[in-house]
Design a protein around this motif. Sequence first.
Motif, PDB file in Angstrom:
ATOM      1  N   LYS A 153      84.041 -39.326  -4.924  1.00 26.76           N
ATOM      2  CA  LYS A 153      85.215 -38.585  -4.472  1.00 26.76           C
ATOM      3  C   LYS A 153      86.272 -39.566  -3.961  1.00 26.76           C
ATOM      4  N   VAL A 154      87.550 -39.247  -4.229  1.00 29.78           N
ATOM      5  CA  VAL A 154      88.644 -40.121  -3.832  1.00 29.78           C
ATOM      6  C   VAL A 154      88.612 -40.349  -2.318  1.00 29.78           C
ATOM      7  N   SER A 155      88.849 -41.596  -1.925  1.00 37.37           N
ATOM      8  CA  SER A 155      88.856 -41.933  -0.502  1.00 37.37           C
ATOM      9  C   SER A 155      90.271 -41.826   0.057  1.00 37.37           C
ATOM     10  N   PRO A 156      90.398 -41.685   1.389  1.00 33.60           N
ATOM     11  CA  PRO A 156      91.740 -41.647   1.986  1.00 33.60           C
ATOM     12  C   PRO A 156      92.558 -42.895   1.677  1.00 33.60           C
ATOM     13  N   ALA A 157      91.894 -44.059   1.615  1.00 33.75           N
ATOM     14  CA  ALA A 157      92.617 -45.296   1.316  1.00 33.75           C
ATOM     15  C   ALA A 157      93.171 -45.279  -0.114  1.00 33.75           C
ATOM     16  N   GLN A 158      92.381 -44.779  -1.050  1.00 37.78           N
ATOM     17  CA  GLN A 158      92.837 -44.694  -2.437  1.00 37.78           C
ATOM     18  C   GLN A 158      94.008 -43.721  -2.570  1.00 37.78           C
ATOM     19  N   ARG A 159      93.922 -42.609  -1.872  1.00 34.33           N
ATOM     20  CA  ARG A 159      95.006 -41.632  -1.923  1.00 34.33           C
ATOM     21  C   ARG A 159      96.296 -42.191  -1.323  1.00 34.33           C
ATOM     22  N   THR A 160      96.158 -42.939  -0.217  1.00 30.25           N
ATOM     23  CA  THR A 160      97.335 -43.541   0.427  1.00 30.25           C
ATOM     24  C   THR A 160      97.976 -44.583  -0.477  1.00 30.25           C
ATOM     25  N   ALA A 161      97.130 -45.403  -1.139  1.00 30.03           N
ATOM     26  CA  ALA A 161      97.650 -46.426  -2.050  1.00 30.03           C
ATOM     27  C   ALA A 161      98.391 -45.790  -3.223  1.00 30.03           C
ATOM     28  N   LEU A 162      97.834 -44.690  -3.757  1.00 34.54           N
ATOM     29  CA  LEU A 162      98.478 -44.003  -4.863  1.00 34.54           C
ATOM     30  C   LEU A 162      99.802 -43.381  -4.418  1.00 34.54           C
ATOM     31  N   GLN A 163      99.816 -42.824  -3.215  1.00 34.17           N
ATOM     32  CA  GLN A 163     101.037 -42.206  -2.706  1.00 34.17           C
ATOM     33  C   GLN A 163     102.153 -43.237  -2.533  1.00 34.17           C
ATOM     34  N   PRO A 191     104.767 -40.250 -21.054  1.00 35.73           N
ATOM     35  CA  PRO A 191     103.774 -41.177 -21.610  1.00 35.73           C
ATOM     36  C   PRO A 191     103.560 -42.406 -20.735  1.00 35.73           C
ATOM     37  N   GLY A 192     104.652 -42.989 -20.220  1.00 33.15           N
ATOM     38  CA  GLY A 192     104.514 -44.172 -19.369  1.00 33.15           C
ATOM     39  C   GLY A 192     103.851 -43.856 -18.045  1.00 33.15           C
ATOM     40  N   VAL A 193     104.199 -42.719 -17.442  1.00 30.34           N
ATOM     41  CA  VAL A 193     103.580 -42.318 -16.169  1.00 30.34           C
ATOM     42  C   VAL A 193     102.100 -42.049 -16.368  1.00 30.34           C
ATOM     43  N   SER A 194     101.767 -41.364 -17.452  1.00 35.61           N
ATOM     44  CA  SER A 194     100.357 -41.060 -17.726  1.00 35.61           C
ATOM     45  C   SER A 194      99.551 -42.335 -17.900  1.00 35.61           C
ATOM     46  N   GLN A 195     100.099 -43.294 -18.621  1.00 37.39           N
ATOM     47  CA  GLN A 195      99.391 -44.557 -18.840  1.00 37.39           C
ATOM     48  C   GLN A 195      99.271 -45.354 -17.544  1.00 37.39           C
ATOM     49  N   ALA A 196     100.314 -45.295 -16.710  1.00 36.04           N
ATOM     50  CA  ALA A 196     100.320 -46.105 -15.488  1.00 36.04           C
ATOM     51  C   ALA A 196      99.337 -45.595 -14.448  1.00 36.04           C
ATOM     52  N   TYR A 197      99.114 -44.288 -14.390  1.00 40.28           N
ATOM     53  CA  TYR A 197      98.307 -43.728 -13.301  1.00 40.28           C
ATOM     54  C   TYR A 197      96.930 -43.236 -13.729  1.00 40.28           C
ATOM     55  N   SER A 198      96.683 -43.170 -15.037  1.00 40.03           N
ATOM     56  CA  SER A 198      95.381 -42.670 -15.486  1.00 40.03           C
ATOM     57  C   SER A 198      94.229 -43.569 -15.030  1.00 40.03           C
ATOM     58  N   GLY A 199      94.449 -44.859 -14.982  1.00 38.00           N
ATOM     59  CA  GLY A 199      93.358 -45.768 -14.628  1.00 38.00           C
ATOM     60  C   GLY A 199      93.312 -46.157 -13.168  1.00 38.00           C
ATOM     61  N   GLN A 200      94.124 -45.515 -12.318  1.00 35.93           N
ATOM     62  CA  GLN A 200      94.135 -45.866 -10.905  1.00 35.93           C
ATOM     63  C   GLN A 200      92.846 -45.429 -10.213  1.00 35.93           C
ATOM     64  N   PRO A 201      92.393 -46.176  -9.197  1.00 35.29           N
ATOM     65  CA  PRO A 201      91.183 -45.777  -8.458  1.00 35.29           C
ATOM     66  C   PRO A 201      91.365 -44.398  -7.818  1.00 35.29           C
ATOM     67  N   GLY A 202      90.373 -43.550  -8.013  1.00 32.83           N
ATOM     68  CA  GLY A 202      90.407 -42.211  -7.432  1.00 32.83           C
ATOM     69  C   GLY A 202      91.100 -41.171  -8.280  1.00 32.83           C
ATOM     70  N   VAL A 203      91.684 -41.575  -9.416  1.00 36.36           N
ATOM     71  CA  VAL A 203      92.391 -40.636 -10.297  1.00 36.36           C
ATOM     72  C   VAL A 203      91.456 -40.185 -11.417  1.00 36.36           C
ATOM     73  N   ASP A 204      91.354 -38.869 -11.595  1.00 30.15           N
ATOM     74  CA  ASP A 204      90.505 -38.315 -12.640  1.00 30.15           C
ATOM     75  C   ASP A 204      91.291 -38.106 -13.937  1.00 30.15           C
ATOM     76  N   ALA A 205      92.472 -37.467 -13.840  1.00 32.24           N
ATOM     77  CA  ALA A 205      93.247 -37.177 -15.048  1.00 32.24           C
ATOM     78  C   ALA A 205      94.711 -36.974 -14.698  1.00 32.24           C
ATOM     79  N   VAL A 206      95.559 -37.200 -15.684  1.00 32.31           N
ATOM     80  CA  VAL A 206      96.997 -36.952 -15.557  1.00 32.31           C
ATOM     81  C   VAL A 206      97.389 -35.991 -16.669  1.00 32.31           C
ATOM     82  N   SER A 207      98.027 -34.904 -16.324  1.00 32.57           N
ATOM     83  CA  SER A 207      98.410 -33.914 -17.336  1.00 32.57           C
ATOM     84  C   SER A 207      99.767 -33.322 -16.998  1.00 32.57           C
ATOM     85  N   ASP A 208     100.444 -32.817 -18.035  1.00 34.31           N
ATOM     86  CA  ASP A 208     101.716 -32.112 -17.830  1.00 34.31           C
ATOM     87  C   ASP A 208     101.560 -30.664 -18.258  1.00 34.31           C
ATOM     88  N   GLN A 209     102.600 -29.884 -18.050  1.00 32.97           N
ATOM     89  CA  GLN A 209     102.554 -28.466 -18.356  1.00 32.97           C
ATOM     90  C   GLN A 209     103.190 -28.148 -19.701  1.00 32.97           C
TER      91      GLN A 209
END
Length: 304
Positions: A77-87, A144-162
Motif C-alpha cells: 500500500k502507498v506510504s505517506p512519504a510516497q504520496r507526498t513525493a508524488l504530490q 500520453p506524456g503525463v501517463s508515461q511520467a507517472y505510471s512508474g512512480q512508487p506507490g502508483v498503480d495506474a493512470v487513466s483518463d475519462q
Amino acid sequence: MRASFVMSGVATGLRRNLSMTVALVLNTAIALSFAGGAIMVSNFIGRFQNNYENQLSVSIYMCGPPPYTPGSSCTAKVSPAQRTALQSKLAADARITSYNFVDEKQAYDKGKKILSKEEAQFLEPGQLPTSFTLKLANIKKDFPGVSQAYSGQPGVDAVSDQSDSLKTLLTIFEKARIGAAVAAIAIMICAMLLMANAIQVAANQRRNETGIMRLVGASRWMTQLPFMIEAVLAAAIGGVLAIVLDYIGKVVILDNIFKQQVENRVLPSLDTNAVIQAAGIGALAGIVLAALTAYATLRLLVRL
C-alpha cells in the motif's frame, strides 16, 4: 414571354402529373430530412465534444491494500512519504493546471454511488484505492506524456483518463451521422431518378404545346423553363416538409427521450435555430440538385 404564361404552364404540368408530383415531394422530403439530420448530428457531436473535452480529467490511482490484480506494479500500500513525493511532483508539473486528492472515504462514497445496489452492499471503506484527480492544460496533447511520467512512480498503480467513455459515445453518434448521410444519399438518388422520369413523362405529354411555342419563336430555354420550375417547386415543398420532420425528430429524441440528460447538461441541447439552419442547408442543397437534375434531363434525354 410573359411570366403568367410560364407559370400557367407550370400549374398545368403539376396538375396533370399530380400523383407523381406528390410522390416526388414526399421522396424529396424524406431524403432532405435525412440530410438535415446528418448535419444536425454533426453539429451535436461538435457541441458534445467541446463541452466534455474541457471537463475531462485524469486519475492517478495509488496502490491500495493487497491482494492486487494480475499485472499490477504494486507490492504494498502507498506510504505517506510516497504520496507526498508524488504530490510535490504534480505541483511542479506545468502540464497540470490543478489536482485534487481523493482519500479512502471519498473513494468509498463515490463507489457507493457508481456501483449497483447488489455490488455496493459488499463494498467496505478502504477497499477502493486513493487517487489524484488531475486537470490538464490540453488532455489530448499532454495525457500520453503525463501517463508515461507517472505510471512508474512508487506507490502508483495506474493512470487513466475519462476519454474512453467519451470516445464510445462519439463513436455511436458518428455511426448515426454516417448512417443518416448514407440514407440521405440513397434516397436522394431515388428522388433524382424519379424527378428525371417525371420530367420525361411531362415533356412527352406536352410535346405539342412546346412544338407550337418553338414555331412562334420561343427559344429552347423558354420551353424548358416550366419543367425546371416544376422540379424546383417540388424540391422546395419537400425541403419545407424536411424542416418540419427534422424539428419533430429533435422534439421526440432530445426533448422527450433524452429530456433528463439534456436538462442535467449531460447532453447538449439543440435549439430551433440550429434545427432550421441544419435542415435549411439540406433543403437548399436539394433545390440546387433538383434544378441540375431537371436541366441535365432536358438537355440530354428530352428534345423540345
